[in-house]
Design a protein around this motif. Structure first.
Motif, PDB file in Angstrom:
ATOM      1  N   MET A   1      -0.919  -6.030 -15.027  1.00 30.07           N
ATOM      2  CA  MET A   1      -0.394  -6.019 -13.672  1.00 30.07           C
ATOM      3  C   MET A   1       1.127  -6.164 -13.692  1.00 30.07           C
ATOM      4  SD  MET A   1      -3.043  -8.553 -11.719  1.00 30.07           S
ATOM      5  CE  MET A   1      -4.817  -8.273 -11.782  1.00 30.07           C
ATOM      6  N   ASN A   2       1.795  -5.314 -12.926  1.00 34.89           N
ATOM      7  CA  ASN A   2       3.238  -5.400 -12.759  1.00 34.89           C
ATOM      8  C   ASN A   2       3.550  -5.497 -11.274  1.00 34.89           C
ATOM      9  OD1 ASN A   2       3.994  -4.912 -15.597  1.00 34.89           O
ATOM     10  ND2 ASN A   2       3.116  -2.885 -15.229  1.00 34.89           N
ATOM     11  N   VAL A   3       4.508  -6.331 -10.909  1.00 38.83           N
ATOM     12  CA  VAL A   3       4.860  -6.478  -9.502  1.00 38.83           C
ATOM     13  C   VAL A   3       6.355  -6.751  -9.397  1.00 38.83           C
ATOM     14  CG1 VAL A   3       4.281  -8.950  -9.510  1.00 38.83           C
ATOM     15  CG2 VAL A   3       4.299  -7.671  -7.344  1.00 38.83           C
ATOM     16  N   TYR A   4       6.950  -6.174  -8.353  1.00 33.42           N
ATOM     17  CA  TYR A   4       8.375  -6.383  -8.110  1.00 33.42           C
ATOM     18  C   TYR A   4       8.626  -6.195  -6.617  1.00 33.42           C
ATOM     19  CZ  TYR A   4      13.450  -6.006  -8.438  1.00 33.42           C
ATOM     20  OH  TYR A   4      14.799  -6.210  -8.284  1.00 33.42           O
ATOM     21  N   GLY A   5       9.589  -6.942  -6.081  1.00 37.06           N
ATOM     22  CA  GLY A   5       9.931  -6.833  -4.676  1.00 37.06           C
ATOM     23  C   GLY A   5      11.406  -7.021  -4.426  1.00 37.06           C
ATOM     24  N   CYS A  30      -3.249 -11.598  -9.100  1.00 41.43           N
ATOM     25  CA  CYS A  30      -1.904 -11.474  -8.547  1.00 41.43           C
ATOM     26  C   CYS A  30      -1.992 -11.443  -7.027  1.00 41.43           C
ATOM     27  CB  CYS A  30      -1.257 -10.183  -9.062  1.00 41.43           C
ATOM     28  SG  CYS A  30       0.455  -9.933  -8.555  1.00 41.43           S
ATOM     29  N   PHE A  31      -0.939 -11.922  -6.363  1.00 42.89           N
ATOM     30  CA  PHE A  31      -0.846 -11.782  -4.913  1.00 42.89           C
ATOM     31  C   PHE A  31       0.548 -11.289  -4.563  1.00 42.89           C
ATOM     32  CE2 PHE A  31       0.754 -16.128  -5.440  1.00 42.89           C
ATOM     33  CZ  PHE A  31       1.894 -16.118  -4.628  1.00 42.89           C
ATOM     34  N   ALA A  32       0.676 -10.696  -3.386  1.00 48.29           N
ATOM     35  CA  ALA A  32       1.967 -10.246  -2.889  1.00 48.29           C
ATOM     36  C   ALA A  32       1.871 -10.120  -1.374  1.00 48.29           C
ATOM     37  CB  ALA A  32       2.355  -8.906  -3.503  1.00 48.29           C
ATOM     38  N   PHE A  33       3.001 -10.297  -0.703  1.00 48.09           N
ATOM     39  CA  PHE A  33       3.019 -10.108   0.748  1.00 48.09           C
ATOM     40  C   PHE A  33       4.449  -9.898   1.221  1.00 48.09           C
ATOM     41  CE2 PHE A  33       3.235 -14.708   0.091  1.00 48.09           C
ATOM     42  CZ  PHE A  33       4.337 -15.065   0.867  1.00 48.09           C
ATOM     43  N   VAL A  34       4.573  -9.307   2.419  1.00 47.44           N
ATOM     44  CA  VAL A  34       5.855  -9.179   3.102  1.00 47.44           C
ATOM     45  C   VAL A  34       5.684  -9.638   4.541  1.00 47.44           C
ATOM     46  CG1 VAL A  34       6.583  -7.247   1.635  1.00 47.44           C
ATOM     47  CG2 VAL A  34       5.515  -6.785   3.837  1.00 47.44           C
ATOM     48  N   CYS A  35       6.759 -10.199   5.111  1.00 44.71           N
ATOM     49  CA  CYS A  35       6.778 -10.679   6.494  1.00 44.71           C
ATOM     50  C   CYS A  35       8.019 -10.126   7.191  1.00 44.71           C
ATOM     51  CB  CYS A  35       6.834 -12.202   6.553  1.00 44.71           C
ATOM     52  SG  CYS A  35       5.511 -13.074   5.699  1.00 44.71           S
ATOM     53  N   ASP A  36       7.881  -9.837   8.470  1.00 45.72           N
ATOM     54  CA  ASP A  36       8.992  -9.345   9.284  1.00 45.72           C
ATOM     55  C   ASP A  36       9.055 -10.200  10.542  1.00 45.72           C
ATOM     56  OD1 ASP A  36      10.845  -7.990  10.797  1.00 45.72           O
ATOM     57  OD2 ASP A  36       9.822  -6.059  10.744  1.00 45.72           O
ATOM     58  N   GLY A  37      10.045 -11.097  10.593  1.00 47.24           N
ATOM     59  CA  GLY A  37      10.142 -12.044  11.692  1.00 47.24           C
ATOM     60  C   GLY A  37      10.620 -11.423  12.985  1.00 47.24           C
ATOM     61  N   MET A  38      10.278 -12.083  14.098  1.00 49.61           N
ATOM     62  CA  MET A  38      10.695 -11.604  15.422  1.00 49.61           C
ATOM     63  C   MET A  38      10.946 -12.819  16.304  1.00 49.61           C
ATOM     64  SD  MET A  38       7.047 -10.489  17.058  1.00 49.61           S
ATOM     65  CE  MET A  38       5.916 -11.787  17.581  1.00 49.61           C
ATOM     66  N   ASN A 187      -2.972   2.001 -13.316  1.00 51.18           N
ATOM     67  CA  ASN A 187      -1.765   2.712 -12.893  1.00 51.18           C
ATOM     68  C   ASN A 187      -1.676   2.954 -11.387  1.00 51.18           C
ATOM     69  OD1 ASN A 187      -0.840   3.007 -15.632  1.00 51.18           O
ATOM     70  ND2 ASN A 187      -2.295   4.700 -15.851  1.00 51.18           N
ATOM     71  N   ASP A 188      -2.692   2.550 -10.629  1.00 52.36           N
ATOM     72  CA  ASP A 188      -2.571   2.599  -9.171  1.00 52.36           C
ATOM     73  C   ASP A 188      -1.465   1.647  -8.724  1.00 52.36           C
ATOM     74  OD1 ASP A 188      -4.609   4.415  -8.927  1.00 52.36           O
ATOM     75  OD2 ASP A 188      -6.064   3.014  -8.050  1.00 52.36           O
ATOM     76  N   LYS A 189      -0.754   2.023  -7.660  1.00 58.82           N
ATOM     77  CA  LYS A 189       0.305   1.189  -7.105  1.00 58.82           C
ATOM     78  C   LYS A 189      -0.012   0.846  -5.651  1.00 58.82           C
ATOM     79  CE  LYS A 189       4.194   2.949  -9.879  1.00 58.82           C
ATOM     80  NZ  LYS A 189       3.435   3.893 -10.721  1.00 58.82           N
ATOM     81  N   LEU A 190       0.144  -0.406  -5.309  1.00 56.33           N
ATOM     82  CA  LEU A 190       0.034  -0.861  -3.934  1.00 56.33           C
ATOM     83  C   LEU A 190       1.443  -1.110  -3.414  1.00 56.33           C
ATOM     84  CD1 LEU A 190      -1.788  -1.899  -1.539  1.00 56.33           C
ATOM     85  CD2 LEU A 190      -1.364  -4.191  -2.477  1.00 56.33           C
ATOM     86  N   LEU A 191       1.802  -0.445  -2.333  1.00 57.43           N
ATOM     87  CA  LEU A 191       3.109  -0.607  -1.707  1.00 57.43           C
ATOM     88  C   LEU A 191       2.949  -1.418  -0.424  1.00 57.43           C
ATOM     89  CD1 LEU A 191       6.112   0.131  -0.987  1.00 57.43           C
ATOM     90  CD2 LEU A 191       5.203   2.249   0.005  1.00 57.43           C
ATOM     91  N   VAL A 238      10.442  -4.275   0.478  1.00 56.22           N
ATOM     92  CA  VAL A 238       9.457  -3.478  -0.257  1.00 56.22           C
ATOM     93  C   VAL A 238       8.940  -4.305  -1.441  1.00 56.22           C
ATOM     94  CG1 VAL A 238       9.049  -1.377  -1.581  1.00 56.22           C
ATOM     95  CG2 VAL A 238      10.635  -1.326   0.358  1.00 56.22           C
ATOM     96  N   VAL A 239       7.629  -4.354  -1.585  1.00 55.35           N
ATOM     97  CA  VAL A 239       7.001  -4.946  -2.767  1.00 55.35           C
ATOM     98  C   VAL A 239       6.002  -3.926  -3.302  1.00 55.35           C
ATOM     99  CG1 VAL A 239       5.554  -6.804  -3.690  1.00 55.35           C
ATOM    100  CG2 VAL A 239       7.237  -7.311  -1.902  1.00 55.35           C
ATOM    101  N   ILE A 240       6.013  -3.715  -4.604  1.00 59.67           N
ATOM    102  CA  ILE A 240       5.045  -2.826  -5.237  1.00 59.67           C
ATOM    103  C   ILE A 240       4.298  -3.588  -6.322  1.00 59.67           C
ATOM    104  CG2 ILE A 240       4.683  -0.733  -6.601  1.00 59.67           C
ATOM    105  CD1 ILE A 240       6.999   0.535  -5.162  1.00 59.67           C
ATOM    106  N   LEU A 241       2.992  -3.489  -6.254  1.00 60.35           N
ATOM    107  CA  LEU A 241       2.097  -4.110  -7.234  1.00 60.35           C
ATOM    108  C   LEU A 241       1.362  -2.982  -7.942  1.00 60.35           C
ATOM    109  CD1 LEU A 241      -0.313  -7.067  -6.362  1.00 60.35           C
ATOM    110  CD2 LEU A 241      -0.905  -5.296  -7.981  1.00 60.35           C
ATOM    111  N   GLU A 242       1.436  -2.969  -9.275  1.00 63.84           N
ATOM    112  CA  GLU A 242       0.788  -1.916 -10.060  1.00 63.84           C
ATOM    113  C   GLU A 242      -0.280  -2.529 -10.942  1.00 63.84           C
ATOM    114  OE1 GLU A 242       2.507   1.765 -12.552  1.00 63.84           O
ATOM    115  OE2 GLU A 242       2.928  -0.181 -13.449  1.00 63.84           O
ATOM    116  N   LYS A 243      -1.479  -1.940 -10.902  1.00 65.21           N
ATOM    117  CA  LYS A 243      -2.549  -2.438 -11.771  1.00 65.21           C
ATOM    118  C   LYS A 243      -2.315  -1.979 -13.199  1.00 65.21           C
ATOM    119  CE  LYS A 243      -7.546  -2.591 -12.411  1.00 65.21           C
ATOM    120  NZ  LYS A 243      -7.473  -2.479 -13.849  1.00 65.21           N
TER     121      LYS A 243
END
Length: 243
Positions: A1-5, A30-38, A187-191, A238-243
């Motif tokens: 697993m590879n991940v970068y943000g 692995c976990f990943a998340f993004v937030c957009d405040g308002m 090799n699948d990527k989650l964006l 942007v965060v990308i997680l690759e299996k």
């Protein structure tokens, strides 16, 4: 697993109200998340930071066990519900923060099992075998118009009410989120991304960037740079997680 943000203030905003995080509680999880405040001058920043901190703590604590779909869903629900309650209570105590909230799209990957929890208009995409698929549906006013056939997807990107969301962490008591489960292949990527990317880049443009990249870090950096070159009119995360 590879991940970068990466998060970037963009070219217009005076403050970055986006946050993100990722982590590997174990070798195969692995976990990943993004937030957009308002909400208000400082409210969005505070709401997204609260959510980030709670999710990191809850995910690290909850993912140290054998995961099933039901357990993953409960981990996501408990984290989102806790953040929701903290934000609502804080906005009650401090009237200057009234109306603050945040979107969130979060993912848990254990072996080849992917679980996603989604509130608002931040998005998750799957990039697999050269194909880009949007996994989430925006909780927004313009998405409702698209589903009713009143406007097209292209018109939604430039609609004057495109920033109005219908669900958010901190909006109402009792968080409501979309949950989905998928299987990932090697090799699948989650964006995961905020609308600072999708508001200025079409899905086809995002796919073209992903087609040209060698690794997740390069993909993330190129997407952020591309959003800025297209105007950068919002914070970009942007965060990308690759299996």
């Amino acid at each position: 697993m590879n991940v970068y943000g990466k998060t970037d203030i963009g070219k217009v905003r005076q403050e970055n109200q986006d946050t993100f995080a990722y982590g590997k509680p174990s070798e195969d999880t692995c976990f990943a998340f993004v937030c957009d405040g308002m909400g208000g001058q400082n409210g969005g920043n505070i709401a997204s930071q609260i959510t980030r901190d709670i999710l990191v703590e809850r995910f690290f604590r909850g993912l140290n066990q054998k995961l099933t779909q039901d357990i993953a869903r409960k981990i996501i629900y408990d984290a989102y519900e806790n953040a929701n309650n903290v934000i609502i209570n804080k906005s009650i105590v401090d009237s200057t923060l009234k109306g603050m909230g945040t979107t969130v799209v979060g993912a848990i990957l254990a072996d080849d099992n992917l679980w996603i929890g989604h509130v608002g208009d931040s998005r998750a995409y799957l990039y697999s075998d050269g194909m880009l698929t949007k996994l989430t549906t925006d909780h927004s006013y313009v998405q409702m118009l698209v589903e009713q056939g009143d406007i097209t997807e292209e018109e939604a990107r430039n609609h004057p009410r495109r920033n109005e969301i219908t669900r958010a962490i901190g909006m109402v008591t009792g968080v409501e989120f979309d949950f989905m489960a998928k299987k990932l292949r090697d090799n699948d990527k989650l964006l995961l991304c905020t609308d600072g990317l999708t508001g200025v880049c079409s899905d086809d443009e995002i796919k073209e960037v992903l087609d040209s990249c060698d690794d997740v870090k390069q993909c993330v950096n190129r997407l952020v740079n591309f959003a800025n070159s297209n105007g950068g009119n919002d914070n970009i995360t942007v965060v990308i997680l690759e299996k």
